[in-house]
Design an enzyme around this catalytic site. Structure first.
Site, PDB file in Angstrom:
ATOM      1  N   SER A 143     -27.759 -29.639  52.149  1.00 21.14           N
ATOM      2  CA  SER A 143     -26.907 -29.868  53.276  1.00 21.14           C
ATOM      3  C   SER A 143     -25.687 -28.756  53.436  1.00 21.14           C
ATOM      4  O   SER A 143     -24.969 -28.996  54.296  1.00 21.14           O
ATOM      5  CB  SER A 143     -26.278 -31.217  53.464  1.00 21.14           C
ATOM      6  OG  SER A 143     -27.377 -32.230  53.645  1.00 21.14           O
ATOM      7  N   GLU A 170       0.628  -1.209   0.112  1.00 20.86           N
ATOM      8  CA  GLU A 170       0.099  -0.016  -0.121  1.00 20.86           C
ATOM      9  C   GLU A 170       0.809   1.434  -0.108  1.00 20.86           C
ATOM     10  O   GLU A 170       0.300   2.376  -0.661  1.00 20.86           O
ATOM     11  CB  GLU A 170      -1.030  -0.053   1.168  1.00 20.86           C
ATOM     12  CG  GLU A 170      -2.097  -1.166   1.260  1.00 20.86           C
ATOM     13  CD  GLU A 170      -3.138  -0.635   0.116  1.00 20.86           C
ATOM     14  OE1 GLU A 170      -3.210   0.673  -0.131  1.00 20.86           O
ATOM     15  OE2 GLU A 170      -4.066  -1.195  -0.059  1.00 20.86           O
TER      16      GLU A 170
END
Length: 703
Positions: A355, A95
């Site tokens: 429990s 680019e």
């Protein structure tokens, strides 16, 4: 000089002046026009760079879960240092080869683009630099005219004047479009490859370079062939520039392009969603969760529930005991799983604990001087009005120590202790410790609360066990990094001695099959009708809470805490990567056998009702010191001789046993008075027990 020659000389001078004037005009006038144009553009608008996805990170900065923007776009910020260098090299080669040296505009590239346009009659290369592309992304314009190009060039120069090259590159990596609702290389890498862009193959890097040029027509999930061709052109360019060898290009071209998008990370999805909902204005949330541990435990939850019932859900919490930080938060095995209602966070759902609250009944009994781990209890059929509890296996053990009764999770001894303490007192202690519970509507507290007859969340139950690991002090959980924990004295559930007694007992509980016992203290629970399976374990460093069940509360045959939740607990502990560490023994701990206990602590007798005893003698009560009093005994002075504290009781049946923080100081005395010399200043719990097991306690501060 003749007149003709002089005239020619003057003419040449005038021509030079005119040429100079034209040159000045050619430079100054366009420059002035450009200056005026630049001023007309106004200041650079960076709004686009500041808008992005909300991120939830773990304690080390790793991504847990991103959230799309209000417009539904995925836009994740990223630094160049967090992107594979090979991608950066390919990007600049394809680019903007002179990115590191130009001032925002590359005159050579612009000239080349113009020549190619004239020769070919169409655009071959645009000549835009990465900086110009950033300018276009910051101020999107749909037109492709020379005026738009001029605007980009001006903005590019402004960007170069304001930011460093690395900052400009960061803007590109964050703003570049990659098809659909993906913006930025990080979002693209996560969506197309399922991982961060830190490590990319040559093929993946080339594809990410190619996509922003035409993001919609090259989307690999829709136009795989176009994406492959564009990727290969980038690979060829990289090969021409000497960045890749022939073999590397061949291997990269053979790699398939992704044909579908991956889901974005959703680690700790429930905790992440809660954090964002709590502070919606913040864009980055850093939690105390450890991503590595979270990943492992989420996989564990998925694996284990699949072995039992595909409709089951599970929840796991891991707490750092020292800081109260939540290290892992698994709210369900699959957040998006509709079959098991995965979006429901089961760590915050009210469920029956079975429990799992029994250890706290025992802890209060130990603290009150009512019992000791070696106190004998009776496990035999009993009735309390219309309430007649039974053991889980319908078998009775007879006379048994409190230690063994809790390790075997027997119901009858726990109910007997709760009856002695009083259900209201037990609930009041939970409320005092800031542990909310839910009782059946319009129901008075009864003995059934000790066996799961109330509702509690996994979060609060786990906090209770964290309190046991901290000597009875329950912390406020910390979920965000940088937030300090505060634990005021009002959050104490029991005293340190009672907390250690429970740890010592639970560490000896029989482990699940194929698990090593004696490493951690743990307790399981199974709610009535097999709707909830629980397991909570702890050592000095960590506490882990596990819940398994169906979110809709449907019964699941065989859903038992010991066989379903406990194996998950032990496996989770193995994934912490640290050896369990036992709790230190606190001062005044009474380590004794049943035979060597003070007589009132050896056996809780149920053959003589307390109501009958109360009609014969006045109730036992500590008359001095009074509960909550502060006593100045001169402990802050340097004198060697320390003043004793007088202890006085009224009522009860002698002989009496006096205890300080659970340790006896005088046993079997027929007098109602005694004394005790403190070792130092601080809070102490004074208890007295009479011959029939009646008790009274006060908490005072000695100074």
């Amino acid at each position: 000089m003749t007149q003709a020659a002089a005239g020619k000389a003057i003419l040449r001078i005038r021509r030079r002046h005119a040429a100079a004037a034209l040159l000045v005009c050619a430079v100054i006038l366009p420059g002035a026009a450009l200056w005026r144009y630049t001023k007309s553009l106004g200041p650079l608008d960076l709004t686009m760079s500041e808008q992005g996805s909300t991120l939830v990170l773990d304690r080390n900065g790793h991504l847990l879960r991103p959230f799309a923007t209000a417009e539904g776009r995925w836009k994740l910020p990223v630094d160049p240092g967090d992107v594979d260098p090979r991608y950066i090299t390919m990007l600049e080669a394809y680019e903007d080869t002179r990115f590191e040296s130009h001032f925002g505009v590359d005159p050579i590239a612009m000239a080349r683009a113009a020549v190619q346009l004239i020769r070919n009659g169409h655009v071959v290369s645009g000549g835009s630099t990465l900086t110009m592309q950033v300018a276009r992304l910051l101020e999107p314009r749909h037109e492709r005219t020379w005026r738009a190009k001029l605007r980009q060039a001006v903005r590019a120069v402004q960007l170069e004047q304001r930011f460093s090259k690395q900052e400009i590159l960061r803007l590109y990596l964050t703003l570049a479009p990659f098809g659909g609702n993906l913006e930025g290389v990080r979002a693209a890498s996560l969506s197309y490859f399922g991982r961060e862009p830190k490590r990319l193959s040559f093929a993946e890097a080339a594809l990410l370079v190619a996509l922003p040029q035409s993001p919609e027509t090259r989307r690999p999930d829709r136009f795989a062939n176009a994406a492959r061709k564009a990727r290969n052109r980038v690979l060829d360019r990289a090969h021409e520039r000497g960045l890749l060898t022939d073999a590397e290009v061949e291997m990269a071209k053979a790699e398939q392009v992704p044909k579908a998008r991956e889901l974005f990370p959703m680690l700790a999805a429930h905790a992440s969603q809660a954090a964002v909902s709590e502070r919606p204005a913040e864009t980055t949330h850093k939690l105390t969760i450890d991503a590595r541990l979270q990943t492992s435990l989420e996989a564990l939850a998925v694996e284990r529930v699949a072995q039992v019932d595909r409709r089951l859900s599970a929840a796991i919490l891991v707490i750092d005991n020292a800081t109260g930080e939540v290290l892992a938060h698994v709210g369900s095995p699959a957040f998006l799983g509709q079959e098991r209602a995965g979006a429901i966070d089961m760590t915050t759902a009210l469920r029956s604990p079975g429990s799992a609250l029994k250890p706290f009944i025992y802890a209060l009994a130990f603290e009150s001087g009512l019992a000791h781990p070696e106190t004998l209890l009776d496990d035999r059929p009993s009735r309390y009005g219309i309430y007649q509890p039974e053991n889980f296996d319908l078998v009775f053990q007879g006379t048994i120590t409190a230690r063994k009764a809790l390790q075997l999770s027997l119901n009858l001894p726990a109910v007997e202790l709760l009856n002695e303490l009083g259900p209201s007192r037990f609930l009041a202690r939970l409320k005092q410790a800031d542990i909310p519970v839910a009782l059946p509507k319009d129901a008075a507290p009864g003995l059934a609360i000790g066996l799961g007859g109330l509702g509690i969340t996994l979060t609060d139950l786990t906090r209770l066990y964290v309190g046991l690991s901290r000597g009875g002090e329950i912390p406020t959980l910390v979920r965000r990094m940088g937030e300090a924990n505060s634990s005021p004295s009002s959050t104490r559930i029991v005293d340190p001695v009672a907390a250690w007694y429970v740890f010592d007992i639970l560490r000896g509980a029989p482990p699940p099959d194929r698990a090593l016992g004696g490493q951690i203290a743990f307790k399981t629970g199974t709610s009535y009708g097999y709707r909830d399976a629980w397991a909570v374990g702890y050592d000095q460093r960590h506490t882990i809470g596990v819940w398994v069940g169906r979110p809709d509360g449907t019964a699941v045959p065989g859903l038992i805490g010991r066989s379903v939740a406990a194996p998950i607990l032990f496996d989770a502990y193995g994934r912490l990567g640290a050896e369990p560490k036992p709790l230190p023994v606190p001062p005044f701990t009474l380590q004794a056998t049943t035979a060597s206990l003070p007589p009132p602590l050896r056996h809780i007798r149920r053959d003589v009702p307390k109501t009958i005893l109360s009609t014969v003698q006045a109730p036992l009560k500590i008359s001095f010191p009074l509960d909550g009093s502060r006593l100045d005994l001169g402990l802050s002075m340097t004198s060697v001789d320390k003043a004793p504290l007088a202890l006085k009781a009224s009522g009860g049946a002698p002989p009496l046993t006096w205890m300080v923080d659970g340790a006896p100081v005088e046993a079997g005395t027929l007098r109602r008075e005694s004394s005790w010399v403190p070792d130092g200043a601080g809070f102490v719990r004074l208890s007295v027990i009479d011959a029939r097991g009646a008790t009274d306690s006060v908490v005072v501060r000695v100074e």
